[in-house]
Design a protein around this motif. Sequence first.
Motif, PDB file in Angstrom:
ATOM      1  N   ALA A 269       0.612  -1.177   0.044  1.00  0.00           N
ATOM      2  CA  ALA A 269       0.003  -0.114   0.051  1.00  0.00           C
ATOM      3  C   ALA A 269       0.706   1.294   0.053  1.00  0.00           C
ATOM      4  N   ALA A 270       1.953   1.186   0.860  1.00  0.00           N
ATOM      5  CA  ALA A 270       2.785   2.467   0.979  1.00  0.00           C
ATOM      6  C   ALA A 270       3.468   2.600  -0.514  1.00  0.00           C
ATOM      7  N   MET A 271       3.891   1.633  -0.869  1.00  0.00           N
ATOM      8  CA  MET A 271       4.572   1.713  -2.184  1.00  0.00           C
ATOM      9  C   MET A 271       3.885   2.058  -3.428  1.00  0.00           C
ATOM     10  N   VAL A 272       2.212   1.912  -3.341  1.00  0.00           N
ATOM     11  CA  VAL A 272       1.476   2.553  -4.357  1.00  0.00           C
ATOM     12  C   VAL A 272       1.321   4.035  -4.273  1.00  0.00           C
ATOM     13  N   ILE A 273       1.323   4.262  -2.804  1.00  0.00           N
ATOM     14  CA  ILE A 273       1.291   5.778  -2.545  1.00  0.00           C
ATOM     15  C   ILE A 273       2.345   6.360  -2.973  1.00  0.00           C
ATOM     16  N   ALA A 274       3.600   5.915  -2.812  1.00  0.00           N
ATOM     17  CA  ALA A 274       4.856   6.706  -3.264  1.00  0.00           C
ATOM     18  C   ALA A 274       4.840   6.707  -4.799  1.00  0.00           C
ATOM     19  N   THR A 275       4.578   5.592  -5.228  1.00  0.00           N
ATOM     20  CA  THR A 275       4.337   5.472  -6.921  1.00  0.00           C
ATOM     21  C   THR A 275       3.463   6.709  -7.346  1.00  0.00           C
ATOM     22  N   LEU A 276       2.379   6.938  -6.977  1.00  0.00           N
ATOM     23  CA  LEU A 276       1.445   7.922  -7.228  1.00  0.00           C
ATOM     24  C   LEU A 276       2.138   9.193  -7.278  1.00  0.00           C
ATOM     25  N   THR A 277       2.774   9.448  -5.982  1.00  0.00           N
ATOM     26  CA  THR A 277       3.412  10.828  -5.457  1.00  0.00           C
ATOM     27  C   THR A 277       4.576  11.007  -6.627  1.00  0.00           C
ATOM     28  N   LEU A 278       5.190  10.066  -6.826  1.00  0.00           N
ATOM     29  CA  LEU A 278       6.577  10.245  -7.635  1.00  0.00           C
ATOM     30  C   LEU A 278       6.062  10.608  -9.293  1.00  0.00           C
ATOM     31  N   TRP A 279       5.091   9.942  -9.549  1.00  0.00           N
ATOM     32  CA  TRP A 279       4.553  10.155 -11.070  1.00  0.00           C
ATOM     33  C   TRP A 279       3.813  11.833 -11.275  1.00  0.00           C
ATOM     34  N   HIS A 280       3.142  12.129  -9.916  1.00  0.00           N
ATOM     35  CA  HIS A 280       2.737  13.543  -9.988  1.00  0.00           C
ATOM     36  C   HIS A 280       4.014  14.494 -10.042  1.00  0.00           C
ATOM     37  N   ILE A 281       5.150  14.208  -9.597  1.00  0.00           N
ATOM     38  CA  ILE A 281       5.947  15.044  -9.253  1.00  0.00           C
ATOM     39  C   ILE A 281       7.045  14.913 -10.685  1.00  0.00           C
ATOM     40  N   ASN A 282       7.427  13.593 -11.155  1.00  0.00           N
ATOM     41  CA  ASN A 282       8.216  13.235 -12.185  1.00  0.00           C
ATOM     42  C   ASN A 282       7.617  13.282 -13.649  1.00  0.00           C
ATOM     43  N   GLY A 283       6.223  13.071 -13.657  1.00  0.00           N
ATOM     44  CA  GLY A 283       5.390  12.789 -14.798  1.00  0.00           C
ATOM     45  C   GLY A 283       4.895  11.264 -14.961  1.00  0.00           C
ATOM     46  N   PHE A 284       3.814  11.272 -15.417  1.00  0.00           N
ATOM     47  CA  PHE A 284       3.324   9.873 -15.599  1.00  0.00           C
ATOM     48  C   PHE A 284       3.578   9.164 -16.744  1.00  0.00           C
TER      49      PHE A 284
END
Length: 884
Positions: free
Chosen positions: A699-714
Motif C-alpha cells: 500500500a505504501a509503495m502504491v502511495i509513493a508511486t502515485l506521488t512520484l508520478w505527480h512529481i516526475n510525470g506519468f
Amino acid sequence: MQKPKDVNTRGTAVRPSVQIMGTSASATSQAAPFAPTHQADHQGNGMAKHRRSLHSVHIRNSKAKSIITNKVAPVVITKNCREEFQIHDKIQSANYSMGRISDLLPEHYLVLGEFFMIQDVYNRADVLNTTKSHGSPNFRKVKGNYPLFGMGQPSLSGFKQVLQRLQIDGCEEVIFICLREEPVVFFRSDGDFIPYTPRGRENLHENLHDLDRELSAEQIELSIRKELCDFAKLSENMFYVYNDIEHFKDEPQQVQILSEEDVHVTEEVYKRPLFSQPQHRYYRLPLPMEGAPLEETFDALVNILRETPNLSLMRDGSRPLPALLFSCQVGVGRTNLGLILGALVFHHLQGASKSPRQEIQKSEHKLDFQVIQLLISRLPKGQQVLDEVDDAVAMCSEMHNIKNAVYENKLKLEGIGEDYQIQGSSTKDYFLQRTLQSLERYLYLLIFNAYLHDQYPQAFPQNFSQWLCMNAWIYRLLASMDGSELSAPASLITDGIRVLVSSEFLATDLLSTSKEMKVANFRRVSKMALYGMAQPNSEALAVVMSYLTDQRRGHSTVLWLNLQEELVLEANGQMFTPREPGCLEQPIPVCVQHPHQLQEMELALKQDVLGCEKWLEVITEQDKQMRMFKTCHTLEELFVHQKSIHPGLSYQRIPMSDCCAPKEEVFDHLLEALKSSLAVDPKCAFIFNCHNGKDRTTAAMVIATLTLWHINGFPECEEDEIVSVPDAKYTKGEFEVVMQVVRLLPDGHRVKREVDVALDVVSETMTPMHYHLREIIISTYRQIKMAKSEADAQWLRLRSLQYLERYIYLILFNCYLHLEKKDSWRRSFSQWMYQVAARAGVYAILNHLGFSEFENPDDSPMARLRFRWLPHSVQSIPMRGQLI
C-alpha cells in the motif's frame, strides 16, 4: 457497546438480532402438520421465524374479487376468476411452542416461541417510593429550574396520574418520550392495565434487547398481542403470566383475555390519554441498555426538536418551556441518559440552570481519559462543551451519575489482579467492556453537545449522523478509546506472560530473496527507486544498504520508512515481536499519538530483556526454543548504526494498520517524508517495510508511486483491455460504491485508471505472492460463501470491506494529488478530506460501504464508519495495561 459475535473488538455497538443475557427458554413444540410460525430458534433467538410469521398473519384479501360466506368457511374467488379457496380461521395450536419455567410449574404457550410474560417492574425497584404518590416508580424532577422529569414504567392509571400531577404543577405542554427498546404489553387487571415483558427462562430478570432492525418494538408488541389472543382462545380465554420470579409463590397467575381490548400495547397506553390534553405529545426513542445510542436515535431526537415550535430558538419567550418527561423500565440508566440530553437542549434554549455548579458537582469523580482530552482539544469551544455536559450530568444525578459509572467500572477493572473466567468469559474483559461502554456514552454526550452548538442556531440543517460524517475525525478518535496497550508493562516477556516470536515465523519468504538479500520478500518497482521488503535485521540492513549504494545503483540518499505499529526488537541478531502464547499470529498493535512512543516502549523492552539474565521462551521458524540474549537493539539503534556507515541514510517510523485503509494522517506523513527527501535529493531511493513486506508495504509503495508520478510525470497509460472473464469488472475494481465515488470526483475515471496502473506496476514486483490490492477485494468477498462458520464469514466480510475502503482511499489520494498540486500540496490530505471531500459527501458514502451488487450494505454493522474503524482481531487479546 456490544461486541458483534463475529469479530473481536473493543468498543463496538451493534445490534444484530434480539438477544437476552444468557440462554433461551427451554421449550417443547407440539408436532406440527405444517411449518410453525413461532418455535424456538436457537440460532437467532426465535426472531428469524418470528419475522416470517409477521408477514404471514393476515388473510390474503388482496387477491379477492368477492367473498362468499357459508356455514363451513368463507369462499374467496380471486380477481382473475381462476382461483377459488376457503378461509379457515380456526387457530392451529401446532403453530405455537410450549414450555415451563421449572418441572414444578405448569406447561403453557410461549410468546414468540420461547419467552414467558413477566411483570415488568418489581416493587423493590421503586427506590424513591413514588408509585403511590406520583403514579410511577422513581418519578423525579431534575435539580435546577428546567421542566425536566424522569420515571420508571407506569401502568395506564399511573400514567394518567403522572399527567395530572404535571398539570397541577403548571406544565401546559408535555412531551413524553418512552426510551424502551424492548417490547412491553399491558394486561387488564382490576380496572387498570399492568405492564409485562417477554423474558427468557434462564434470565427472567433480563428484558429482550438489541432488537432486530427489521422490526420495531411496536410491531413486535402487536405480534405478541395477536399471539396472546390466540393462546387465550386455545386455553379457555386464559393465559399464564408471572409476578413473583424470586420465590414463585402462587405462580403462574392466570389473566383473562376475551379480546384485543384486554391487552394494550405501549402506544395505546401512552397516546390515548393525550386526546383529552392536545398540548401533550408522545414519542418512542429506543435507547440501548449499555453504551451510546446509534446515530439514527440522535437523529430521531433532533426531529422532535425540529417539529416542536416551543423547542426552537425562535420560540415565543413569553410561553413556558414544554415539560420533557423521559421513561424506561425502572427510571434509572436510560432515563438518566434521556434527562441529560434534555438538560443540554434546555441549556441551549434558556441558558445555564440556576443550580449552583460547585454544589451539584462536588460528589463527581474527574475523568482523566486521554480520549476525552483529545476530543475537547479538537472540538470548537471544547472546554465549554465539556463543562456544559458535566453540569447536565450533575443536575440529573439523583439516581445515577454517568461519570461516576465510568470511574467505578474502571476501578473494578483495575482491582482485578489475576484474571479469571466466569461462565467461559474473562472477568477482566467483562469489566473492560463495561468501562468502555460507559465511557462511550459520556463521549457521545460531549459530541452531541458540540453538535447542538453548531446546529441549534441554524435550526438543524444537518441531522446528527450527517454532521458526524462531516466530522469523521471523531470516529477515528473514538476508535482509540482503548489505549491500554500503551501502559502494558515491559516485563511481560520476562515474566512469561507473552513470548517473543521471530520474523521468520511471521514472514514467509514468498519471493525467495532471503538467501541473497538476507531479508524476505525484497523487491523493486520497475524503473523507479522504490523498494519493499519484510522486517530486516542488522545483517540484512547492511546488505540492503550496500546493494543500494553500490556502483551500479549509486544511491547516495536513502529514506527508509518502517510501517510497523507493533513493538520490534533485535536480539542475538534475530528480529522478534511480542505475542500472546495462545494466538501467536495475532498482531498486538500499539495505538500511539507519535512514533517516539513506540521507540520508548521498545527501549524499555530491550532493557528488561537484557536485565533479566535468564532463559526466555521464543518462537522461531522451526519450533519453541529457550534463549539467553546477550545483545539487544531497538529499530532506532539499528538505523543509527547504519547511518554512521552510510550518512545518506534517513529513517522514519510511520505506524500503519494492517489490511485496511491507512488513516488520513498516515497519507500526510508519507507524502511529507517523500517531499522532504526529494527536495534534498531528487534521485533519493525509498524503502518500505512492514513485518512481512506484503500488505502495508505494498500500500505504501502504491502511495509513493502515485506521488512520484505527480512529481516526475506519468507514464503512458494504455487503454483498458476488453476482458471476457466472468465478473471481470469487479476484478478491475468497478464496484457500484467505487464508481459512485469516481462520478463524484473531478476527472474521476482518469484518477481511478491511474491508481489501477500504479497497482498493476507494484503488483508486477510480487507475482509469486499472488497479491494484488485491487483484485483481493472480490476474491476475499467470494470466500464468504465457503466459510466454515458464521464467525469466519463475518471476518471475511469485514476484510473485504476494509480492502474495498483502502482502494477508495487510494483513488481519493490520487484525486487530492491532482487538485492540490498547484499549491505544492500545502494543504494536507487529512485537511483536504475533512474540508473538501467530506462536504462533497465522501464520508457519507463510506458510512454505507458495501457490495450493493450482491447484498444490502446496511445489513452489516461494518458498513458504518463507527464500527468498521474500530480495532478488530480474529482472536481477543487479553488486556495487559491500564486504560489511560
